[in-house]
Design an enzyme around this catalytic site. Sequence first.
Site, PDB file in Angstrom:
ATOM      1  N   MET A   5      -3.711 -10.599   3.485  1.00 47.81           N
ATOM      2  CA  MET A   5      -2.267 -10.415   3.395  1.00 47.81           C
ATOM      3  C   MET A   5      -1.910  -8.963   3.712  1.00 47.81           C
ATOM      4  O   MET A   5      -2.696  -8.057   3.507  1.00 47.81           O
ATOM      5  CB  MET A   5      -1.783 -10.734   1.978  1.00 47.81           C
ATOM      6  CG  MET A   5      -2.088 -12.136   1.502  1.00 47.81           C
ATOM      7  SD  MET A   5      -1.635 -12.300  -0.242  1.00 47.81           S
ATOM      8  CE  MET A   5      -2.469 -13.830  -0.651  1.00 47.81           C
ATOM      9  N   HIS A  11     -10.496  -5.765  -0.164  1.00 49.85           N
ATOM     10  CA  HIS A  11      -9.625  -5.621  -1.322  1.00 49.85           C
ATOM     11  C   HIS A  11     -10.228  -6.383  -2.500  1.00 49.85           C
ATOM     12  O   HIS A  11     -10.278  -7.619  -2.495  1.00 49.85           O
ATOM     13  CB  HIS A  11      -8.222  -6.158  -1.012  1.00 49.85           C
ATOM     14  CG  HIS A  11      -7.526  -5.399   0.070  1.00 49.85           C
ATOM     15  ND1 HIS A  11      -6.390  -5.869   0.687  1.00 49.85           N
ATOM     16  CD2 HIS A  11      -7.789  -4.200   0.647  1.00 49.85           C
ATOM     17  CE1 HIS A  11      -5.994  -4.990   1.594  1.00 49.85           C
ATOM     18  NE2 HIS A  11      -6.829  -3.983   1.597  1.00 49.85           N
ATOM     19  N   SER A  51      -9.099  -8.895   3.244  1.00 52.23           N
ATOM     20  CA  SER A  51      -8.472  -9.129   1.944  1.00 52.23           C
ATOM     21  C   SER A  51      -8.668 -10.598   1.569  1.00 52.23           C
ATOM     22  O   SER A  51      -9.794 -11.066   1.516  1.00 52.23           O
ATOM     23  CB  SER A  51      -6.990  -8.730   1.984  1.00 52.23           C
ATOM     24  OG  SER A  51      -6.413  -8.833   0.708  1.00 52.23           O
ATOM     25  N   THR A  52      -7.594 -11.345   1.369  1.00 52.99           N
ATOM     26  CA  THR A  52      -7.712 -12.752   0.978  1.00 52.99           C
ATOM     27  C   THR A  52      -8.518 -13.539   2.008  1.00 52.99           C
ATOM     28  O   THR A  52      -8.219 -13.503   3.196  1.00 52.99           O
ATOM     29  CB  THR A  52      -6.317 -13.385   0.835  1.00 52.99           C
ATOM     30  OG1 THR A  52      -5.559 -12.607  -0.077  1.00 52.99           O
ATOM     31  CG2 THR A  52      -6.415 -14.812   0.338  1.00 52.99           C
ATOM     32  N   ASP A 111      -2.787  -3.761   5.956  1.00 49.84           N
ATOM     33  CA  ASP A 111      -3.868  -2.778   5.869  1.00 49.84           C
ATOM     34  C   ASP A 111      -4.803  -2.962   7.065  1.00 49.84           C
ATOM     35  O   ASP A 111      -5.189  -4.087   7.394  1.00 49.84           O
ATOM     36  CB  ASP A 111      -4.633  -2.958   4.559  1.00 49.84           C
ATOM     37  CG  ASP A 111      -5.495  -1.755   4.219  1.00 49.84           C
ATOM     38  OD1 ASP A 111      -5.284  -0.687   4.820  1.00 49.84           O
ATOM     39  OD2 ASP A 111      -6.361  -1.891   3.337  1.00 49.84           O
TER      40      ASP A 111
END
Length: 352
Positions: free
Chosen positions: A288, A195, A168-169, A291
């Site tokens: 974050m 993401h 993600s991030t 997941d």
Amino acid sequence: LIVDDSAYSRQAIKKMLETDKDVLVVGVASDGIEAMAKTMKLKPDIITLDFAMPEMDGFSFLRWLMKERPLPVIMVSSYSDVKTVFMALELGAADFIAKPSPRVSTNLLRIQHDLLEKVKGIKNLRMDNLGVSRELIQQDPGPIDVGDDRSVTGEQSPEIEIVTIGASTGGPAALQVILTRLPAGFPAGILISQHMPKGFTEPFAERLNRLAKIKVMEAKEGVPVERGTALICPGGQHMTLKGKKRNIRVSLKVSTSGDRYTPSVDIMMASAAESFGAKTMGVVLTGMGNDGKKGIVEIKGQGGYTIAESEETAVVFGMPQEAIKTGAVDSVLPLDEIPREITRAVMNKKGE
């Protein structure tokens, strides 16, 4: 601090952020010069940044910011500016969201949850590790040494046949570091869930394909899982697998408003574990939330091999930490060591 030359966007973003009592908008700026002055005066914790602005554009401001006062930056970019997103991530921006369109009012509600989650989650972001990722991207990766003279060829029968990677991030940079270090002829398939909104994953895949020795493409419905090819799940969808043995193909599912994470790392990993069993690898990178936590457990339950990025390099340690807490992670490694470990595992050298 909100930086955008569009009065509509400034007010829309401000309105969305102020729905949360824990978020305070300290100011707005219409160009980079005003943003510099307000950054020094107001000392914000986070900045949302547009790029197409008069006087001083977002790139110039971002370069100044990363040199003078490094802060987490969330880009607010329109779909027509997808190439600028990846350039900005290389310059040090932490994340991005799609810009709300004044023509479609429902777009505001669609991105509000995403914006608030990123703003609130970014308080755990490690700016120093963001710098590490940028340095690794700029290095010449060179060949991977896996401990012997064997070349990596598609003729080998790998212990791991599918590598699943979730992020993600901070993920775009981490994925670039990993994929550009994998050797040509990499003898396993690769599935990636990052993401990312719809419309951004295809140019992201095309960019990585130009940089990597392996083939990288956005996954399409029905495409086969093949050795030496990395398939990136399209934004707004989830990637699963269908078929058996040597005829396993991608099956895409459209996400719903109730899905917390899109694309879902958990869904991808669980499906891969069901199709490939013990020949599955799961890798959870920076991001974050949690997941990948369930997906890693599924892979480990099938006898597969699991890796999580260490706190030492993760831009946000949320996803890797949650995976590690399950006890189902075999190796916890800094980002620069993950490509070598993936290659060793795929070449029947796991655990040496």
